[in-house]
Scaffold this motif. Sequence first.
Motif, short mmCIF file in Angstrom:
data_model
loop_
_atom_site.label_atom_id
_atom_site.label_comp_id
_atom_site.label_asym_id
_atom_site.label_seq_id
_atom_site.Cartn_x
_atom_site.Cartn_y
_atom_site.Cartn_z
N ILE A 1 -10.63 -0.45 -8.61
CA ILE A 1 -10.19 -1.03 -7.35
C ILE A 1 -11.47 -1.22 -6.54
O ILE A 1 -12.22 -0.26 -6.32
N ALA A 2 -11.72 -2.45 -6.12
CA ALA A 2 -12.94 -2.73 -5.35
C ALA A 2 -12.79 -2.27 -3.91
O ALA A 2 -11.72 -2.42 -3.31
N LYS A 3 -13.85 -1.69 -3.38
CA LYS A 3 -13.90 -1.35 -1.96
C LYS A 3 -14.43 -2.57 -1.22
O LYS A 3 -15.33 -3.23 -1.73
N PRO A 4 -13.97 -2.84 -0.03
CA PRO A 4 -12.92 -2.10 0.65
C PRO A 4 -11.58 -2.36 -0.02
O PRO A 4 -11.26 -3.48 -0.38
N TYR A 5 -10.81 -1.30 -0.20
CA TYR A 5 -9.54 -1.39 -0.89
C TYR A 5 -8.41 -1.60 0.12
O TYR A 5 -8.56 -1.33 1.30
N SER A 6 -7.30 -2.09 -0.38
CA SER A 6 -6.11 -2.24 0.46
C SER A 6 -5.10 -1.17 0.08
O SER A 6 -5.11 -0.66 -1.05
N GLU A 7 -4.21 -0.86 1.00
CA GLU A 7 -3.13 0.08 0.71
C GLU A 7 -2.28 -0.46 -0.44
O GLU A 7 -1.84 0.30 -1.30
N ARG A 8 -2.07 -1.76 -0.44
CA ARG A 8 -1.26 -2.39 -1.48
C ARG A 8 -1.89 -2.20 -2.87
O ARG A 8 -1.19 -1.94 -3.84
N ALA A 9 -3.21 -2.33 -2.95
CA ALA A 9 -3.90 -2.16 -4.23
C ALA A 9 -3.74 -0.73 -4.74
O ALA A 9 -3.42 -0.51 -5.91
N VAL A 10 -3.93 0.25 -3.85
CA VAL A 10 -3.80 1.65 -4.25
C VAL A 10 -2.37 1.95 -4.67
O VAL A 10 -2.12 2.55 -5.73
N ALA A 11 -1.39 1.50 -3.88
CA ALA A 11 0.02 1.75 -4.20
C ALA A 11 0.39 1.11 -5.53
O ALA A 11 1.08 1.73 -6.35
N GLY A 12 -0.07 -0.11 -5.77
CA GLY A 12 0.24 -0.80 -7.01
C GLY A 12 -0.33 -0.10 -8.22
O GLY A 12 0.35 0.05 -9.25
N VAL A 13 -1.58 0.35 -8.13
CA VAL A 13 -2.20 1.04 -9.26
C VAL A 13 -1.53 2.38 -9.52
O VAL A 13 -1.29 2.75 -10.68
N LEU A 14 -1.16 3.10 -8.47
CA LEU A 14 -0.49 4.38 -8.67
C LEU A 14 0.90 4.17 -9.29
O LEU A 14 1.32 4.96 -10.14
N ASP A 15 1.58 3.12 -8.91
CA ASP A 15 2.86 2.79 -9.53
C ASP A 15 2.66 2.45 -11.01
O ASP A 15 3.42 2.88 -11.87
N TYR A 16 1.60 1.69 -11.28
CA TYR A 16 1.24 1.34 -12.67
C TYR A 16 1.01 2.60 -13.50
O TYR A 16 1.54 2.74 -14.61
N VAL A 17 0.25 3.56 -12.94
CA VAL A 17 -0.02 4.81 -13.65
C VAL A 17 1.27 5.59 -13.86
O VAL A 17 1.51 6.12 -14.96
N ALA A 18 2.11 5.67 -12.84
CA ALA A 18 3.38 6.41 -12.95
C ALA A 18 4.26 5.80 -14.03
O ALA A 18 4.89 6.53 -14.81
N GLN A 19 4.30 4.47 -14.10
CA GLN A 19 5.10 3.81 -15.13
C GLN A 19 4.56 4.10 -16.53
O GLN A 19 5.33 4.35 -17.47
#
Length: 154
Positions: free
Chosen positions: A105-123
């Motif tokens: 995830i490139a900085k500066p990051y967005s909340e949406r990017a972090v949330a999406g990646v964490l959802d991806y990992v959880a899945q």
Amino acid sequence: MAEVTEAPLRILVVEDEVLIALELEYLLEDLGHVSVGVAGCSADAIALGHTARPDVALVDVHLVDGPTGVEVARALSRDPQVAVVFMTANAKRIPPDFAGALGVIAKPYSERAVAGVLDYVAQRRAGRAPSVEALDGFDPAPAAGGGVRTGGAP
């Protein structure tokens, strides 16, 4: 914020900028996840990774002890239970193999990017095969469904 439908992820933050680490911890909490700690140098990150048993490590490339985030990613990703994701403005320092990380995830990051990646990992942890196509602000490693990457560390 997105709600966590699976069990909350346990996340290690590897970031030497105190304000960024604090902001990220608040974001993780808002998303329903748990921070297991913050490390600002490679030795602390690797030690915390072994003792805290995180599900995810969000790793900056350049830490207080230099560009050692790649070493941290290699060490933590040896454990198949830990998903490593780089969060950095120094993506050119990431080797072509991503040092075992799922992507960056490139900085500066967005909340949406972090949330999406964490959802991806959880899945992925739940045995599903999520697509990286819809993830905004995330450059997946080739092994995680990304394309061939050029550049990186020599």
